[in-house]
Scaffold this motif. Sequence first.
Motif, mmCIF file in Angstrom:
data_model
loop_
_atom_site.group_PDB
_atom_site.id
_atom_site.type_symbol
_atom_site.label_atom_id
_atom_site.label_comp_id
_atom_site.label_asym_id
_atom_site.label_seq_id
_atom_site.Cartn_x
_atom_site.Cartn_y
_atom_site.Cartn_z
ATOM 1 N N VAL A 292 32.050 33.610 27.510
ATOM 2 C CA VAL A 292 32.755 34.894 27.552
ATOM 3 C C VAL A 292 32.798 35.418 28.980
ATOM 4 O O VAL A 292 33.867 35.734 29.499
ATOM 5 C CB VAL A 292 32.103 35.924 26.610
ATOM 6 N N ALA A 293 31.650 35.529 29.629
ATOM 7 C CA ALA A 293 31.584 35.982 31.022
ATOM 8 C C ALA A 293 30.606 35.092 31.777
ATOM 9 O O ALA A 293 29.454 34.965 31.380
ATOM 10 C CB ALA A 293 31.139 37.433 31.098
ATOM 11 N N VAL A 294 31.090 34.484 32.839
ATOM 12 C CA VAL A 294 30.268 33.589 33.657
ATOM 13 C C VAL A 294 29.936 34.330 34.953
ATOM 14 O O VAL A 294 30.817 34.541 35.790
ATOM 15 C CB VAL A 294 31.017 32.277 33.973
ATOM 16 N N PRO A 295 28.692 34.772 35.132
ATOM 17 C CA PRO A 295 28.335 35.518 36.338
ATOM 18 C C PRO A 295 28.718 34.775 37.614
ATOM 19 O O PRO A 295 28.409 33.604 37.779
ATOM 20 C CB PRO A 295 26.814 35.658 36.242
ATOM 21 N N GLY A 296 29.449 35.476 38.484
ATOM 22 C CA GLY A 296 29.872 34.887 39.745
ATOM 23 C C GLY A 296 31.138 34.068 39.673
ATOM 24 O O GLY A 296 31.622 33.579 40.682
ATOM 25 N N ASP A 297 31.730 33.908 38.497
ATOM 26 C CA ASP A 297 32.925 33.072 38.348
ATOM 27 C C ASP A 297 33.888 33.672 37.321
ATOM 28 O O ASP A 297 33.972 33.210 36.183
ATOM 29 C CB ASP A 297 32.523 31.661 37.942
ATOM 30 N N ALA A 298 34.613 34.689 37.745
ATOM 31 C CA ALA A 298 35.555 35.357 36.843
ATOM 32 C C ALA A 298 36.622 34.396 36.320
ATOM 33 O O ALA A 298 37.023 34.482 35.164
ATOM 34 C CB ALA A 298 36.215 36.545 37.542
ATOM 35 N N LEU B 227 36.905 35.995 29.006
ATOM 36 C CA LEU B 227 37.340 37.393 28.989
ATOM 37 C C LEU B 227 38.513 37.607 29.939
ATOM 38 O O LEU B 227 39.541 38.172 29.548
ATOM 39 C CB LEU B 227 36.168 38.301 29.373
ATOM 40 N N ILE B 228 38.404 37.137 31.158
ATOM 41 C CA ILE B 228 39.478 37.287 32.146
ATOM 42 C C ILE B 228 40.700 36.466 31.753
ATOM 43 O O ILE B 228 41.838 36.927 31.850
ATOM 44 C CB ILE B 228 38.987 36.877 33.554
ATOM 45 N N GLN B 229 40.485 35.259 31.294
ATOM 46 C CA GLN B 229 41.608 34.397 30.907
ATOM 47 C C GLN B 229 42.425 35.028 29.791
ATOM 48 O O GLN B 229 43.654 35.026 29.834
ATOM 49 C CB GLN B 229 41.093 33.025 30.477
ATOM 50 N N ARG B 230 41.750 35.571 28.796
ATOM 51 C CA ARG B 230 42.466 36.149 27.659
ATOM 52 C C ARG B 230 43.127 37.467 28.010
ATOM 53 O O ARG B 230 44.219 37.762 27.533
ATOM 54 C CB ARG B 230 41.525 36.308 26.477
ATOM 55 N N LEU B 231 42.500 38.280 28.845
ATOM 56 C CA LEU B 231 43.112 39.537 29.263
ATOM 57 C C LEU B 231 44.311 39.300 30.172
ATOM 58 O O LEU B 231 45.234 40.109 30.208
ATOM 59 C CB LEU B 231 42.084 40.433 29.956
ATOM 60 N N SER B 232 44.318 38.196 30.912
ATOM 61 C CA SER B 232 45.423 37.864 31.817
ATOM 62 C C SER B 232 46.613 37.257 31.077
ATOM 63 O O SER B 232 47.744 37.347 31.537
ATOM 64 C CB SER B 232 44.958 36.854 32.868
ATOM 65 N N SER B 233 46.359 36.628 29.955
ATOM 66 C CA SER B 233 47.398 35.899 29.225
ATOM 67 C C SER B 233 48.325 36.837 28.452
ATOM 68 O O SER B 233 47.893 37.839 27.910
ATOM 69 C CB SER B 233 46.745 34.933 28.230
ATOM 70 N N PRO C 30 46.728 44.876 35.907
ATOM 71 C CA PRO C 30 46.148 44.287 37.117
ATOM 72 C C PRO C 30 44.940 45.057 37.647
ATOM 73 O O PRO C 30 43.989 44.451 38.139
ATOM 74 C CB PRO C 30 47.296 44.280 38.121
ATOM 75 N N GLU C 31 44.946 46.361 37.541
ATOM 76 C CA GLU C 31 43.799 47.149 38.018
ATOM 77 C C GLU C 31 42.571 46.907 37.146
ATOM 78 O O GLU C 31 41.462 46.762 37.645
ATOM 79 C CB GLU C 31 44.140 48.630 38.054
ATOM 80 N N GLY C 32 42.774 46.861 35.842
ATOM 81 C CA GLY C 32 41.672 46.586 34.927
ATOM 82 C C GLY C 32 41.112 45.193 35.121
ATOM 83 O O GLY C 32 39.897 44.989 35.113
ATOM 84 N N LEU C 33 41.996 44.218 35.317
ATOM 85 C CA LEU C 33 41.555 42.837 35.565
ATOM 86 C C LEU C 33 40.766 42.733 36.870
ATOM 87 O O LEU C 33 39.746 42.048 36.934
ATOM 88 C CB LEU C 33 42.754 41.888 35.608
ATOM 89 N N LEU D 1 39.026 45.098 38.295
ATOM 90 C CA LEU D 1 37.729 45.741 38.077
ATOM 91 C C LEU D 1 36.778 44.820 37.315
ATOM 92 O O LEU D 1 35.617 44.659 37.696
ATOM 93 C CB LEU D 1 37.920 47.049 37.313
ATOM 94 N N LEU D 2 37.264 44.184 36.261
ATOM 95 C CA LEU D 2 36.431 43.244 35.505
ATOM 96 C C LEU D 2 36.044 42.029 36.338
ATOM 97 O O LEU D 2 34.906 41.562 36.275
ATOM 98 C CB LEU D 2 37.147 42.799 34.232
ATOM 99 N N ALA D 3 36.985 41.510 37.113
ATOM 100 C CA ALA D 3 36.684 40.356 37.970
ATOM 101 C C ALA D 3 35.610 40.721 38.991
ATOM 102 O O ALA D 3 34.692 39.937 39.246
ATOM 103 C CB ALA D 3 37.950 39.861 38.664
ATOM 104 N N HIS D 4 35.696 41.909 39.567
ATOM 105 C CA HIS D 4 34.678 42.362 40.524
ATOM 106 C C HIS D 4 33.325 42.454 39.830
ATOM 107 O O HIS D 4 32.299 42.030 40.374
ATOM 108 C CB HIS D 4 35.075 43.712 41.113
ATOM 109 N N TRP D 5 33.308 43.028 38.642
ATOM 110 C CA TRP D 5 32.061 43.160 37.882
ATOM 111 C C TRP D 5 31.436 41.790 37.611
ATOM 112 O O TRP D 5 30.248 41.592 37.817
ATOM 113 C CB TRP D 5 32.339 43.898 36.576
ATOM 114 N N ILE D 6 32.244 40.831 37.193
ATOM 115 C CA ILE D 6 31.737 39.488 36.898
ATOM 116 C C ILE D 6 31.297 38.773 38.174
ATOM 117 O O ILE D 6 30.215 38.190 38.231
ATOM 118 C CB ILE D 6 32.809 38.656 36.153
#
Length: 76
Positions: A22-28, A33-39, A56-59, A61-66
């Motif tokens: 679901v979320a890989v620390p250091g590798d968005a 999660l990122i793949q499905r939100l981007s698709s 794009p702003e939400g993605l 933010l999530l990518a930065h968090w991951i």
Amino acid sequence: VLRSMVEAPSRFQTDAQTNARVAVPGDAAASVLIQRLSSRDARTQMPPLGTEISDPEGLALLAHWINRDLANRKEP
């Protein structure tokens, strides 16, 4: 909630990913999660209904968090 997401196996698997997380620390980019939100493919997108474009702003933010916050977190 964090434990259910970080490094947790994803029920959604692609042909290219047999051990998707679901979320890989250091590798968005490797995070489902990122793949499905981007698709915007109806078979894979999140949320599944009611959206035609990704946020794009939400993605970002999530990518930065991951990539940053999860990668640098300390276990309790």
